[in-house]
Enzyme design. Structure first.
Site, PDB file in Angstrom:
ATOM      1  CG  HIS A 151      -4.287 -13.595 -11.865  1.00 31.67           C
ATOM      2  ND1 HIS A 151      -3.191 -14.190 -10.969  1.00 31.67           N
ATOM      3  CD2 HIS A 151      -4.896 -14.264 -11.830  1.00 31.67           C
ATOM      4  CE1 HIS A 151      -3.577 -15.480 -11.258  1.00 31.67           C
ATOM      5  NE2 HIS A 151      -4.405 -15.963 -12.241  1.00 31.67           N
TER       6      HIS A 151
ATOM      7  CB  SER B 157      -0.501  16.958  -2.044  1.00 36.38           C
ATOM      8  OG  SER B 157       1.375  17.424  -2.224  1.00 36.38           O
TER       9      SER B 157
ATOM     10  CE  LYS C 111      -1.044  12.731  -4.510  1.00 33.07           C
ATOM     11  NZ  LYS C 111       0.386  12.221  -4.202  1.00 33.07           N
TER      12      LYS C 111
ATOM     13  CD  GLU D  70       0.699   5.961   1.396  1.00 34.34           C
ATOM     14  OE1 GLU D  70       0.787   6.168   0.848  1.00 34.34           O
ATOM     15  OE2 GLU D  70      -0.309   6.890   1.734  1.00 34.34           O
TER      16      GLU D  70
END
Ligand code: ARG
Length: 460
Positions: A153, A274, A280, A287
């Site tokens: 979980h 970024s 970042k 992704e």
């Protein structure tokens, strides 16, 4: 090519909707191989003169050299790679080129070319999946005893080792390879010679062309031969399942790379910055692997829907089989290679993994098991006692192994100092020695088996 019965040329839109050349030119190599095998067979069977066969094969080899040099056809009037190559052959060797299409049809021709292509795709995918497995095993070996939290979980459950976690993906990729291998074995029959749909009256030898093209034999029903696209669906279904696995691993890397986790620091080579937030470092490659799984599944759905309800035998709908297969294959290849690169080069922050493994009361089950083993407490009761110990640790802001003995004894007097031996995360993982468990010696045994299996494949 088929103008005999037609008084008018096609409408401009017909020319465009009909043409598959823009995408099926990718089959040029397989198309030439199929034609050469067919021409040789026609000669061997006395259906064509050897002189004509030699001219045809010479012409096809010359065209192959042109295609190899990047000079691929693009005129939409040529419709597809099969007609384009035949036209080019006529330009090169004259009217004898027209004899090549004896005893075959574009229906069995395209079915053959596409099978050969998908077979090559399977071989490519298998090689890159093997490389991914080697990367997983190498990193697992390095981290067979590195403790990390194991989750259910996505909640800290029990400590595991990073090596164990990585080897889970080795297993998944192994099943993918086995699915691709099944697909390959099933697809390796030659449709060539089924002709348009019913076979041919010429005395062909389908076994000969099958052998020449590396097939295990000819397909057994001419109608099925020209209308079957199971091989492409088998590939796409195996690719879908494989991409699901890759997307899960990608998702782990994305979570692990987030600041609250901080389990990995992804290499620059697989990250981007970024444009406005200088701090970042985005896990873009991971992704995209996660995203590509959706597109690959879309390709599988696309061909499934194309094939649904098609009557025998060939219908032009089936021309739409190629774009989804090509797209899925390209996306899968990129995904596997990117994933292998990430696995190889990611820095695992084992200090951070250990700290989180120690902070989540992940050894609670070990305390309960100890009560069962050493104090003969029924498991349900032990579970309850342990729950109280976790509460006490939480309130004191310490991990279970840092609770003083008197606190533990106040919770249950049957607990004694020997319990500390099982409360550390290292003791916890070391104790899970059941076959396939996370104990480092178990993980190392599985790694050794994997290394032996991989070495056997490469003949080392
Ligand atoms: N370009 C076609 C395809 O990819 C080749 C087969 C065409 N056959 C036909 N009878 N029109 O499916």
């Amino acid at each position: 090519m088929w103008g005999g019965r037609f008084a008018e040329g096609p409408a401009a839109v017909m020319r465009e909707i009909n043409a598959s050349l823009p995408f099926d030119k990718r089959l040029w190599k397989q198309d030439i191989a199929g034609s050469i095998a067919h021409a040789r067979m026609l000669g061997a069977q006395g259906i064509l003169d050897m002189q004509d066969v030699d001219a045809i094969i010479g012409g096809l080899e010359a065209i192959q050299a042109e295609y190899e040099a990047g000079d691929l056809p693009s005129d939409l009037d040529l419709e597809d790679i099969h007609m384009a190559t035949e036209c080019r052959l006529a330009e090169k060797i004259g009217a004898v080129a027209g004899r090549l299409h004896t005893a075959r049809s574009r229906n069995d021709q395209v079915a053959t070319d596409f099978r050969l292509f998908v077979r090559d795709c399977v071989d490519e995918v298998d090689a890159s999946l093997a490389a991914l497995q080697r990367a997983l095993v190498a990193r697992a070996d390095e981290h067979a005893a590195s403790v990390m939290p194991g989750f259910t979980h996505l909640q800290s459950a029990q400590p595991v080792t990073l090596g164990h976690h990585l080897m889970a993906y080795y297993e998944m990729i192994g099943r993918d390879r086995s699915r691709f291998a099944d697909a390959r074995a099933r697809m390796n029959l030659s449709p060539l010679g089924a002709a348009a749909l019913a076979g041919t009256g010429f005395p062909t030898d389908r076994h000969m062309t099958a052998a020449a093209l590396g097939f295990d034999g000819p397909t057994r029903n001419s109608l099925d031969s020209v209308s079957d696209r199971d091989f492409a669906l088998d590939y796409l279904m195996a690719a879908t399942q494989c991409s699901l696995h890759l997307s899960r691993l990608a998702e782990e890397f994305i979570i692990w790379a987030s600041q609250p986790f901080g389990f990995v620091s992804l290499p620059d080579a697989y990250s981007t910055g970024s444009s406005i937030m200088p701090q970042k470092r985005n896990p873009d490659a991971a992704e995209l692997v996660r995203g590509h799984a959706g597109r690959i599944m879309g390709c599988m759905t696309s061909l499934s829907v194309t094939m649904k309800g098609l009557p025998l035998a060939y219908s032009k709908d089936m021309q739409d089989d190629k774009p989804p297969l090509f797209e899925a294959h390209d996306l899968l290849g990129l995904s596997i290679t990117a994933m292998a690169g990430m696995v190889e080069t990611t820095r695992f922050r084992t200090d951070r993994m250990r700290a989180l493994a120690e902070s989540g009361f992940a050894t609670a089950t070990d305390l309960a098991d100890w009560l069962v083993r050493e104090a003969d407490v029924p498991f349900r009761e032990a579970h309850h006692i342990t729950g109280r110990a976790v509460k006490a640790a939480e309130e004191a802001g310490v991990s279970l192994d840092k609770l003083p003995l008197n606190t533990l004894k106040a919770i249950d007097p049957r607990i004694d100092e020997r319990v500390y031996a099982v409360l550390t995360v290292d003791a916890s993982v070391a104790s899970r020695r059941s076959f396939g468990g996370t104990a480092p010696d178990q993980v190392r045994a599985r790694i050794a088996e994997a290394q032996a299996a991989l070495a056997m494949e490469t003949g080392q």
